[in-house]
Scaffold this motif. Structure first.
Motif, PDB file in Angstrom:
ATOM      1  N   ARG A   1      -5.794  12.872 105.956  1.00  0.00           N
ATOM      2  CA  ARG A   1      -5.776  11.416 106.048  1.00  0.00           C
ATOM      3  C   ARG A   1      -4.393  10.921 106.445  1.00  0.00           C
ATOM      4  NH1 ARG A   1      -6.771   7.576 100.904  1.00  0.00           N
ATOM      5  NH2 ARG A   1      -4.501   7.678 100.792  1.00  0.00           N
TER       6      ARG A   1
ATOM      7  N   ALA B   1      -9.916   1.900 115.906  1.00  0.00           N
ATOM      8  CA  ALA B   1     -10.206   2.918 114.884  1.00  0.00           C
ATOM      9  C   ALA B   1      -9.042   3.047 113.905  1.00  0.00           C
ATOM     10  CB  ALA B   1     -10.484   4.262 115.555  1.00  0.00           C
TER      11      ALA B   1
ATOM     12  N   ARG C   1      -8.854   0.059 111.624  1.00  0.00           N
ATOM     13  CA  ARG C   1      -9.889   0.114 110.606  1.00  0.00           C
ATOM     14  C   ARG C   1      -9.515   1.095 109.491  1.00  0.00           C
ATOM     15  NH1 ARG C   1     -14.865  -1.257 109.930  1.00  0.00           N
ATOM     16  NH2 ARG C   1     -16.393   0.103 108.954  1.00  0.00           N
ATOM     17  N   LEU C   2      -8.965   2.206 109.921  1.00  0.00           N
ATOM     18  CA  LEU C   2      -8.595   3.224 108.941  1.00  0.00           C
ATOM     19  C   LEU C   2      -7.520   2.696 107.994  1.00  0.00           C
ATOM     20  CD1 LEU C   2      -9.273   6.090 108.210  1.00  0.00           C
ATOM     21  CD2 LEU C   2      -7.664   6.893 109.937  1.00  0.00           C
TER      22      LEU C   2
ATOM     23  N   ARG D   1      -8.779   0.084 105.658  1.00  0.00           N
ATOM     24  CA  ARG D   1      -9.533   0.623 104.527  1.00  0.00           C
ATOM     25  C   ARG D   1      -8.626   1.264 103.491  1.00  0.00           C
ATOM     26  NH1 ARG D   1     -15.053   3.497 106.460  1.00  0.00           N
ATOM     27  NH2 ARG D   1     -15.013   4.037 104.275  1.00  0.00           N
ATOM     28  N   ILE D   2      -7.539   1.851 103.953  1.00  0.00           N
ATOM     29  CA  ILE D   2      -6.666   2.543 103.006  1.00  0.00           C
ATOM     30  C   ILE D   2      -5.729   1.563 102.292  1.00  0.00           C
ATOM     31  CG2 ILE D   2      -4.821   4.249 102.783  1.00  0.00           C
ATOM     32  CD1 ILE D   2      -6.109   5.727 105.166  1.00  0.00           C
ATOM     33  N   PHE D   3      -5.165   0.644 103.045  1.00  0.00           N
ATOM     34  CA  PHE D   3      -4.136  -0.206 102.454  1.00  0.00           C
ATOM     35  C   PHE D   3      -4.568  -1.668 102.290  1.00  0.00           C
ATOM     36  CE2 PHE D   3      -1.723   3.140 104.761  1.00  0.00           C
ATOM     37  CZ  PHE D   3      -1.160   3.754 103.646  1.00  0.00           C
TER      38      PHE D   3
ATOM     39  N   GLN E   1      -7.665  -3.072 101.310  1.00  0.00           N
ATOM     40  CA  GLN E   1      -8.875  -3.457 100.564  1.00  0.00           C
ATOM     41  C   GLN E   1      -8.667  -4.727  99.748  1.00  0.00           C
ATOM     42  OE1 GLN E   1     -11.872  -1.777 100.352  1.00  0.00           O
ATOM     43  NE2 GLN E   1     -11.454   0.224 101.220  1.00  0.00           N
ATOM     44  N   LYS E   2      -7.467  -4.875  99.235  1.00  0.00           N
ATOM     45  CA  LYS E   2      -7.260  -5.996  98.313  1.00  0.00           C
ATOM     46  C   LYS E   2      -6.472  -7.128  98.956  1.00  0.00           C
ATOM     47  CE  LYS E   2      -7.908  -2.662  94.883  1.00  0.00           C
ATOM     48  NZ  LYS E   2      -7.781  -1.387  95.595  1.00  0.00           N
TER      49      LYS E   2
ATOM     50  N   SER F   1     -16.128  -8.761 106.212  1.00  0.00           N
ATOM     51  CA  SER F   1     -15.548  -8.124 105.031  1.00  0.00           C
ATOM     52  C   SER F   1     -14.042  -8.231 105.157  1.00  0.00           C
ATOM     53  CB  SER F   1     -15.968  -6.654 104.931  1.00  0.00           C
ATOM     54  OG  SER F   1     -15.415  -5.931 106.016  1.00  0.00           O
ATOM     55  N   LYS F   2     -13.352  -8.052 104.039  1.00  0.00           N
ATOM     56  CA  LYS F   2     -11.886  -8.083 104.097  1.00  0.00           C
ATOM     57  C   LYS F   2     -11.374  -6.991 105.026  1.00  0.00           C
ATOM     58  CE  LYS F   2     -10.827 -10.038  99.618  1.00  0.00           C
ATOM     59  NZ  LYS F   2     -10.287  -9.815  98.284  1.00  0.00           N
TER      60      LYS F   2
ATOM     61  N   HIS G   1     -12.766  -5.617 107.550  1.00  0.00           N
ATOM     62  CA  HIS G   1     -12.907  -5.932 108.972  1.00  0.00           C
ATOM     63  C   HIS G   1     -11.969  -7.069 109.376  1.00  0.00           C
ATOM     64  CE1 HIS G   1     -14.635  -5.181 112.787  1.00  0.00           C
ATOM     65  NE2 HIS G   1     -15.184  -6.376 112.916  1.00  0.00           N
ATOM     66  N   GLY G   2     -11.687  -7.969 108.454  1.00  0.00           N
ATOM     67  CA  GLY G   2     -10.718  -9.025 108.735  1.00  0.00           C
ATOM     68  C   GLY G   2      -9.344  -8.447 109.030  1.00  0.00           C
TER      69      GLY G   2
ATOM     70  N   MET H   1      -9.310  -6.622 112.319  1.00  0.00           N
ATOM     71  CA  MET H   1      -9.254  -7.471 113.516  1.00  0.00           C
ATOM     72  C   MET H   1      -7.872  -8.076 113.746  1.00  0.00           C
ATOM     73  SD  MET H   1     -12.922  -9.285 114.050  1.00  0.00           S
ATOM     74  CE  MET H   1     -13.040 -10.045 112.449  1.00  0.00           C
TER      75      MET H   1
END
Lengths: 392, 489
Positions: free
Chosen positions: B389, B432, B435-436, B439-441, B443-444, B472-473, B475-476, B479
């Protein structure tokens, strides 16, 4: 058009299959010889607001056809009849064996306490924190761990590259990725298209990216995305076969503002893959001790919009599956779709709290005291042993 | 679109906005970063300059001994493999340190200049095994301390570094008439001579001929690398004595002291074509692929007036109004994109250090072995996954996007034109990656707050609206990073 009696007459309105007026349980009492600490629980978060009215269509509701002229189906046009009133979207046909085996049920017209804002972010926060308002900062599944009586049942895992809010908090939980990070859902691609619409060069690159095989692979290849969901479900199932008892993952792709039929079909395909793969990965014995709850932040507008899609709504649908349930039923208090029955004349009226469904499952699966569930897991929720979801 | 000077300073001349970092939008503030940057020790080589020289010479010595043993019919595969692993680890750690350097340094303009010059004077870790350790040393030793002073000094430091001589085969080159050529049968290698004229100084199509290339190569003969000390040395028996004529000057090594190549480098640095070539390249990199000639001209004037003092040349560029107008014509290169993404997320030192240790834990380092013994297969699998990762969002991502650290495709460096970095495949890689790391950093994080931090006043109204509606957060956040305004500069 005749109404099933039970819908019109139900007071608490617990709908247990359109033919049957008696309240039926989601969960059988623990009659099977489960080893202590052997039960499993999986949550699946459907991010983007899943349209419950499209997945489980109230085709016999007299208002439905007019609200959904393009999206609505009937058993004559391919809808898979469930109980004479509701029918399953044919995109979910892979779920019919579970339904027929009594291992799947739907709870209609449920929601979190979130109202009137219709923001994905806030809605998902509330779904995951499990509170009555925005003040809660930790996830309800994490807080659950502290109140599970048997310590062996407290091992939880989030199938993600990092911890999602629902499992975030003071109690130890793991996160583990299936490395399926690159798959984008249809609605996410639609958003990117909008993002690039005003920049010609980016818009062109995006269009070409979608056309080329390489990009299709990394951006939105069905097979690859499906494989990604299958990977997550397989990983979750595998973990639950071992020492883990609680798992969570998310499925994206539900924000179907435009061209819903195509987008929804893909997302529903992912959802079906998730359930069938989980069952397969868990194996028969473990599946019998498992309950899976799929839930979304809110539902979508009862009416189709002008772009063959639907917009953010309120009342939604929860999906419960597993070998430990007595399913094959559509549950919930059906509010009806007549104009005056809709929330603000636009959304399916929520008549149940999705947290109560979760609380009932936690009560059954792990023997958590109702007092703990209402005080620590779902503050503000009313729940006790008399819950409709525990009857039977 | 007009941007506030601080925003433009950060995204056009730095590595993007970082929450809490003060950026001044004027030339003096940016130039002040150079002094600061030059005076600071970079995060690589990890064991420092002296330590790295020792490491590199040891690797060279072990390889030489193994090669000798092999010739004698006693090859030692284990030693070779061990050295390979070590070299690979050194490269990986330094490459990660290079990301950390750009990510954490408040001197963004200096860091961008370091990247520009390392690319201008390209060398590659892929050339030989020891180069994995030498190229990071080269950047720290030759490029970074010299990028604010006279071009002549930077040119000499770069060309006369072991990394350059190895990369462009100068250590193979022997004057045809020399004693060494008669003995060894080796001959002239024009590689460095050609690139010196074409890439490093005068520029392609500036009028020099094949004879000039050969002449430059002849002047460079005698230069070699002493592998035991990792130093550039002058060996008269490899050298062409001269006289050699190049562009109207005659070079002759009368004293046998090997100073003729210094004179040649000084002459090339002072050549007006070099001022043209380098100034144009700077503007093309920082401002636009087709810069107005007037910007280049003010830089060339400053170059002439200051005898090639680079800070004066940068100042001329930064003081031109065009430096502060028409933003968004360039596309961030992958390294800039990745670094600016981490900066927008305000990734703390600790988090990035964790990524580095995740990658260290995977290989057979003491830590990795200890973990394995302590936790068995599951721990090893976990370590492998975390390492994968960490790689996927850093070095692996840069490779997929086409800009692996210290591994340019040719001596000309990486492409710089906007269109190259906005190809469809490039865009999907960037989505990509976004997005990665979302998702890792992310989420909140609140996407709208992140948008402010990442884009400031560069955000378009439609982007603000779309981000606020994201499904979703994650995806926000995705983007924001994948947005045109985050990728343009």
């Amino acid at each position: 058009m005749t109404f099933p009696e039970s819908i019109l007459l139900s007071r608490r309105g617990f709908l247990a299959g359109a033919c049957c007026a008696a309240a039926a349980p989601v969960l059988t009492p623990v009659t099977f010889a489960a080893m202590p600490g052997d039960n499993r629980f999986v949550t699946i978060i459907l991010r983007g607001a899943m349209d419950g009215l499209d997945l489980v269509q109230p085709y016999a509701d007299p208002a439905y056809a007019a609200l959904r002229p393009k999206l609505g189906l009937t058993p004559d046009t391919g809808l898979l009849d469930l109980d004479g009133f509701f029918g399953l979207n044919p995109a979910a046909s892979a779920l019919m064996p579970l339904w027929q085996a009594g291992e799947l049920c739907f709870v209609h017209a449920v929601s979190t306490p979130y109202r009137n804002q219709r923001s994905h972010f806030d809605g998902q926060d509330m779904l995951e924190t499990g509170g009555n308002d925005k003040s809660e900062r930790t996830g309800w599944l994490n807080r659950t761990l502290a109140v599970i009586p048997r310590s062996a049942s407290r091992k939880a895992i989030d199938i993600n590259t990092s911890m999602e809010l629902i499992l975030t908090g003071p109690n130890e939980a793991d996160s583990w990725s299936s490395q399926s990070n690159f798959a984008l859902a249809e609605d996410e691609i639609a958003f990117l298209d909008r993002l690039y619409a005003g920049d010609e060069t980016f818009a062109k690159a995006m269009q070409e990216a979608k056309m080329t095989d390489v990009a299709a692979d990394s951006l939105y290849g069905d097979a690859r995305r499906g494989a990604g969901i299958a990977d997550m479900a397989r990983l979750a199932g595998g973990m639950l076969r071992e020492e883990y008892r609680i798992a969570n993952f998310s499925i994206n792709g539900w924000d179907t503002h435009v061209g819903q039929r195509t987008q929804f079909k893909k997302a529903v395909g992912d959802l079906s893959t998730a359930f069938t793969t989980l069952k397969e990965a868990l194996g028969d014995e473990n599946w019998k001790k498992t309950v899976v709850l799929a839930m979304t932040e809110f539902g979508r507008t009862a009416r189709e919009n002008g772009t063959n899609g639907t917009d953010h709504g309120t009342g939604g649908l929860a999906i419960v599956a597993g070998g430990a349930i007595s399913g094959g039923k559509v549950l919930g208090q059906w509010p009806g779709l007549a104009d005056d029955k809709l929330l603000e004349q636009r959304d399916l009226m929520p008549t149940g709290d999705v947290r109560e469904v979760a609380a009932a499952i936690l009560y059954r699966q792990f023997g958590i005291k109702p007092g703990n569930l209402t005080a620590k897991v779902f503050p503000g929720l009313t729940f006790d042993e008399s819950s409709v979801y525990l009857k039977g | 679109m007009a941007l506030s000077p601080p925003t433009l300073a950060a995204i056009r001349f730095g590595y993007g906005l970082r929450p809490g970092e003060d950026v001044s939008g004027d030339a003096d503030a940016l130039l002040a970063q150079i002094d600061k940057g030059v005076s600071e020790k970079p995060r690589f080589p990890r064991e420092g300059l002296t330590g790295r020289v020792e490491t590199a010479t040891r690797i060279q010595a072990v390889l030489a001994a193994e090669a000798k043993a092999r010739q004698a019919g006693k090859p030692n595969e284990d030693i070779r493999k061990e050295v390979q692993r070590e070299a690979q680890r050194i490269y990986r750690q330094d490459a990660m340190a290079r990301i950390a350097q750009a990510l954490h340094s408040p001197a963004g303009f200096y860091e961008r200049l370091a990247s520009f010059w390392v690319d201008h004077f390209s060398t590659s870790v892929l050339k030989t095994l020891p180069m994995r350790a030498i190229v990071p040393l080269y950047e720290a030793q030759a490029i970074r301390p010299n990028l604010g002073g006279p071009f002549s000094k930077l040119l000499q430091a770069a060309i006369l570094h072991p990394a350059m001589l190895i990369y462009l085969d100068q250590n193979q080159s022997v004057a045809p008439d020399s004693i060494a050529a008669r003995r060894s049968g080796r001959g002239l290698n024009e590689n460095l001579g050609r690139e010196l004229l074409e890439l490093h100084t005068l520029g392609a199509g500036s009028g020099y001929t094949q004879d000039d290339v050969r002449a430059a190569a002849l002047v460079l003969t005698g230069l070699a690398v002493d592998n035991r000390a990792l130093e550039v040395v002058y060996r008269p028996r490899l050298a062409e004595a001269g006289p050699i004529s190049l562009l109207g000057r005659t070079y002759q090594d009368d004293e046998g002291d090997g100073q003729d190549h210094i004179l040649m480098l000084e002459d090339l640095a002072a050549n007006p074509k070099t001022a043209q070539h380098v100034s144009r390249k700077l503007v093309r990199h920082f401002i636009a692929d087709d810069p107005p000639d007037e910007v280049i001209q003010t830089m060339v004037d400053a170059w002439t007036k200051s005898q090639g003092n680079l800070s004066d040349v940068y100042r001329a560029m930064l003081q031109h109004p065009r430096a502060w107008s028409d933003p968004g014509q360039k596309i961030k290169r992958p390294f800039e994109f990745v670094v600016s993404g981490f900066r927008a997320l305000d990734l703390p030192e600790k988090s990035f250090a964790t990524l580095i240790s995740d990658m260290d834990n995977e290989d057979e380092s003491p830590i990795g072995k200890a973990m394995e013994m302590a936790g068995g297969a599951a721990a090893r699998e976990n370590a492998r996954r975390r390492a994968g990762r960490a790689n996927a969002i850093t070095l692996g991502a840069l490779q997929r996007m086409g800009e692996p650290i210290w591994r340019p495709p040719s001596p000309a460096g990486f492409a710089d034109e906007a269109r190259v970095w906005l190809a469809p495949g490039q865009l999907s890689e960037r989505i990509a990656w976004s997005r990665l790391i979302a998702r890792i950093f992310g989420q909140k994080m609140e996407p709208s707050e992140f948008l402010e931090a990442a884009l400031g006043d560069a955000a378009r109204p439609e982007t603000r609206q779309i981000i606020s509606q994201a499904p979703s957060k994650v995806h926000g956040i995705t983007m924001v990073l994948a947005s045109p305004e985050f990728n343009r500069r």
